[in-house]
Design a protein around this motif. Sequence first.
Motif, PDB file in Angstrom:
ATOM      1  N   ASP A 136       0.856  -1.233  -0.065  1.00 17.38           N
ATOM      2  CA  ASP A 136       0.276  -0.041  -0.112  1.00 17.38           C
ATOM      3  C   ASP A 136       0.991   1.176  -0.075  1.00 17.38           C
ATOM      4  O   ASP A 136       1.606   1.419   1.138  1.00 17.38           O
ATOM      5  CB  ASP A 136      -0.623  -0.048   1.357  1.00 17.38           C
ATOM      6  N   ILE A 137       0.898   1.967  -1.182  1.00 25.08           N
ATOM      7  CA  ILE A 137       1.782   3.113  -1.267  1.00 25.08           C
ATOM      8  C   ILE A 137       1.546   4.202  -0.243  1.00 25.08           C
ATOM      9  O   ILE A 137       2.551   4.934   0.384  1.00 25.08           O
ATOM     10  CB  ILE A 137       1.708   3.566  -2.595  1.00 25.08           C
ATOM     11  N   ALA A 138       0.236   4.400   0.018  1.00 19.70           N
ATOM     12  CA  ALA A 138      -0.276   5.512   0.828  1.00 19.70           C
ATOM     13  C   ALA A 138       0.254   5.354   2.214  1.00 19.70           C
ATOM     14  O   ALA A 138       0.363   6.096   2.933  1.00 19.70           O
ATOM     15  CB  ALA A 138      -2.013   5.570   0.762  1.00 19.70           C
ATOM     16  N   THR A 139       0.090   4.215   2.860  1.00 22.43           N
ATOM     17  CA  THR A 139       0.610   3.967   4.022  1.00 22.43           C
ATOM     18  C   THR A 139       1.762   3.445   4.197  1.00 22.43           C
ATOM     19  O   THR A 139       2.418   3.221   5.391  1.00 22.43           O
ATOM     20  CB  THR A 139      -0.497   2.890   4.984  1.00 22.43           C
ATOM     21  N   ASP A 140       2.483   3.118   2.997  1.00 22.75           N
ATOM     22  CA  ASP A 140       3.925   2.566   3.232  1.00 22.75           C
ATOM     23  C   ASP A 140       4.090   1.184   3.870  1.00 22.75           C
ATOM     24  O   ASP A 140       4.901   1.123   4.697  1.00 22.75           O
ATOM     25  CB  ASP A 140       5.031   3.450   3.464  1.00 22.75           C
ATOM     26  N   THR A 141       2.885   0.455   3.759  1.00 24.21           N
ATOM     27  CA  THR A 141       3.044  -0.858   4.523  1.00 24.21           C
ATOM     28  C   THR A 141       2.820  -2.255   3.396  1.00 24.21           C
ATOM     29  O   THR A 141       2.122  -1.867   2.635  1.00 24.21           O
ATOM     30  CB  THR A 141       1.934  -0.920   5.567  1.00 24.21           C
ATOM     31  N   LEU A 142       3.183  -3.200   4.273  1.00 27.48           N
ATOM     32  CA  LEU A 142       2.835  -4.624   3.498  1.00 27.48           C
ATOM     33  C   LEU A 142       1.673  -5.252   4.060  1.00 27.48           C
ATOM     34  O   LEU A 142       1.781  -5.301   5.271  1.00 27.48           O
ATOM     35  CB  LEU A 142       4.112  -5.301   3.296  1.00 27.48           C
ATOM     36  N   SER A 143       0.909  -6.041   3.131  1.00 31.35           N
ATOM     37  CA  SER A 143      -0.206  -6.766   3.817  1.00 31.35           C
ATOM     38  C   SER A 143      -0.131  -8.341   3.130  1.00 31.35           C
ATOM     39  O   SER A 143       0.917  -8.443   2.109  1.00 31.35           O
ATOM     40  CB  SER A 143      -1.374  -6.291   3.484  1.00 31.35           C
ATOM     41  N   HIS A 147       4.416 -14.701   5.935  1.00 27.78           N
ATOM     42  CA  HIS A 147       5.725 -15.309   5.893  1.00 27.78           C
ATOM     43  C   HIS A 147       7.052 -14.588   5.630  1.00 27.78           C
ATOM     44  O   HIS A 147       8.093 -14.970   5.516  1.00 27.78           O
ATOM     45  CB  HIS A 147       5.607 -16.289   4.570  1.00 27.78           C
ATOM     46  N   LEU A 148       7.006 -13.303   5.661  1.00 28.90           N
ATOM     47  CA  LEU A 148       8.269 -12.245   5.876  1.00 28.90           C
ATOM     48  C   LEU A 148       7.767 -11.582   7.292  1.00 28.90           C
ATOM     49  O   LEU A 148       7.675 -10.088   6.810  1.00 28.90           O
ATOM     50  CB  LEU A 148       8.172 -11.497   4.730  1.00 28.90           C
ATOM     51  N   PRO A 149       7.768 -11.947   7.998  1.00 26.49           N
ATOM     52  CA  PRO A 149       7.521 -11.182   9.509  1.00 26.49           C
ATOM     53  C   PRO A 149       8.477 -10.046   9.373  1.00 26.49           C
ATOM     54  O   PRO A 149       7.780  -8.831  10.378  1.00 26.49           O
ATOM     55  CB  PRO A 149       7.916 -12.322  10.730  1.00 26.49           C
ATOM     56  N   ARG A 150       9.439  -9.695   9.308  1.00 26.35           N
ATOM     57  CA  ARG A 150      10.337  -8.626   9.522  1.00 26.35           C
ATOM     58  C   ARG A 150      10.027  -7.546   8.472  1.00 26.35           C
ATOM     59  O   ARG A 150      10.787  -6.213   8.533  1.00 26.35           O
ATOM     60  CB  ARG A 150      11.774  -8.833   9.839  1.00 26.35           C
ATOM     61  N   TRP A 151       9.076  -7.589   7.464  1.00 27.44           N
ATOM     62  CA  TRP A 151       8.661  -6.581   6.611  1.00 27.44           C
ATOM     63  C   TRP A 151       7.355  -6.284   6.950  1.00 27.44           C
ATOM     64  O   TRP A 151       6.955  -5.175   6.274  1.00 27.44           O
ATOM     65  CB  TRP A 151       8.790  -7.367   5.389  1.00 27.44           C
ATOM     66  N   VAL A 156       7.902   0.751   5.716  1.00 29.98           N
ATOM     67  CA  VAL A 156       8.895  -0.253   4.910  1.00 29.98           C
ATOM     68  C   VAL A 156       9.984   0.290   3.776  1.00 29.98           C
ATOM     69  O   VAL A 156      10.944   0.214   3.291  1.00 29.98           O
ATOM     70  CB  VAL A 156       8.348  -1.588   4.693  1.00 29.98           C
ATOM     71  N   GLY A 157       8.942   0.976   2.858  1.00 25.76           N
ATOM     72  CA  GLY A 157       9.633   1.797   1.761  1.00 25.76           C
ATOM     73  C   GLY A 157      10.499   2.898   2.197  1.00 25.76           C
ATOM     74  O   GLY A 157      11.733   2.847   1.588  1.00 25.76           O
ATOM     75  N   ALA A 158      10.083   3.546   2.898  1.00 24.94           N
ATOM     76  CA  ALA A 158      11.212   4.811   3.576  1.00 24.94           C
ATOM     77  C   ALA A 158      12.158   4.030   4.182  1.00 24.94           C
ATOM     78  O   ALA A 158      13.405   4.601   3.721  1.00 24.94           O
ATOM     79  CB  ALA A 158      10.260   5.622   4.639  1.00 24.94           C
ATOM     80  N   GLY A 215      -5.186  -1.374  -7.542  1.00 25.19           N
ATOM     81  CA  GLY A 215      -6.457  -1.134  -6.475  1.00 25.19           C
ATOM     82  C   GLY A 215      -6.139  -0.086  -5.505  1.00 25.19           C
ATOM     83  O   GLY A 215      -4.918   0.570  -5.559  1.00 25.19           O
ATOM     84  N   SER A 216      -6.907   0.198  -4.626  1.00 29.45           N
ATOM     85  CA  SER A 216      -6.815   1.440  -3.632  1.00 29.45           C
ATOM     86  C   SER A 216      -5.805   0.982  -2.531  1.00 29.45           C
ATOM     87  O   SER A 216      -5.097   2.084  -1.942  1.00 29.45           O
ATOM     88  CB  SER A 216      -8.083   1.769  -3.021  1.00 29.45           C
ATOM     89  N   ARG A 217      -5.645  -0.230  -2.346  1.00 28.59           N
ATOM     90  CA  ARG A 217      -4.564  -0.321  -1.121  1.00 28.59           C
ATOM     91  C   ARG A 217      -3.399  -1.357  -1.536  1.00 28.59           C
ATOM     92  O   ARG A 217      -2.802  -1.965  -0.970  1.00 28.59           O
ATOM     93  CB  ARG A 217      -5.223  -1.294  -0.288  1.00 28.59           C
ATOM     94  N   GLY A 218      -3.271  -1.568  -3.011  1.00 28.39           N
ATOM     95  CA  GLY A 218      -2.303  -2.138  -3.528  1.00 28.39           C
ATOM     96  C   GLY A 218      -2.674  -3.826  -3.652  1.00 28.39           C
ATOM     97  O   GLY A 218      -1.959  -4.722  -3.722  1.00 28.39           O
ATOM     98  N   ALA A 219      -4.062  -4.292  -3.203  1.00 27.84           N
ATOM     99  CA  ALA A 219      -4.525  -5.669  -3.018  1.00 27.84           C
ATOM    100  C   ALA A 219      -5.258  -6.161  -4.342  1.00 27.84           C
ATOM    101  O   ALA A 219      -5.803  -7.252  -4.127  1.00 27.84           O
ATOM    102  CB  ALA A 219      -5.121  -5.609  -1.817  1.00 27.84           C
TER     103      ALA A 219
END
Length: 367
Positions: A136-143, A147-151, A156-158, A215-219
């Motif tokens: 999600d570019i807007a919140t700079d988070t991954l959903s 399986h990648l807990p430390r991401w 995360v992008g910053a 999509g709106s949240r990258g999903a």
Amino acid sequence: MLDLLIEHDTLTRKDVSTLTGLSKPTASSLLQRLEESGLVRLSGFGETGPGGRAPQLYRINPAAGYAAAVDVRPGRARVRIADIAGSVVMECVEESDRAANGPESAAAIVRSCCDRAGLSPAQLDAIVVSVPGSYDIATDTLSYVDHLPRWQHASVGAELRMLFPDASVAIENDVNLAAIAERHAARGESESFFLFWLDDGVGGAIMIDGALHRGSRGAAGEAAFLLIPGAVFDAESRTDGALERIVGYPALRARAAEAGLEAATAPEALRALLDDPTAAPAVAELCHHYACAIVSVIAVIDPARIVLAGELARLGGERLRAEVARQLAAIMPATPPLTVTVATDTPILDGAMIMSLGIARDRVFTT
């Protein structure tokens, strides 16, 4: 002119004039400016013309910039570095969970690959990081990255951009990148398609007029969560996806076992099912599940074509495609063409490299 040099590798002044519509003096002046800027270099001579003189050839200076592609997943990370002309200068593979430990660990692998290529990380103009999840570019988070807990943290992008301040850094979903590779490999085909990903994880990507629909949240395209007939909705389905539960790797191995076939992995299970004539009903049921998922997508976006991709799609080939097509025809009166991917064995990394080169070229060519 720079884009033409990328496309044609080498051009003469006359070629540039013909392809751009510029006068020969203007084309010559522009080539000279690009040569002085370090973006273009001389590249020998072409065939001798009527006047007895061989024309000077020009090409992109490959050292004018570099792009990197990174494919991060549990147990493995792959890094590819290419020069601005698109030639691969280094590719590194690390078979460990190191990259899954977060951006800093992934960055360390990129730096190591740069070192092996004789480059400084500061020379990278673009880096595209592929992850098996939604960004999600807007919140700079991954959903969807359990399986990648430390991401799984904010910004995360910053963090990646801080680790590589000299590059333009982008994060992209792995299946979206496979769709970019498919679009590139299937030139001449419609650029509006749905890519149905059948691999270690069910997924999808939507390409509309050559552009990804995120999509709106990258999903957009998270096909694992489609709820089709036969799927069970419970707490596990909410986490892993209802479709994933009935066609994913564990379910495929269980299906083979029910048919009396031994298989240590899901690809082996699919191969065993396809090779055993007595397992035809199990194959038909599996393809019916695939078809139901595809019908849901067709009903909403009406793509020009459907592409089966991923390890299972390549393994199943025409046999799998034909059975899914038959099941589709039984459900809907009219469906778009169904094909198997024409992309290479590394579509995710290839797509990341295509995207990274595009970003790097925009950056280098506009400075």
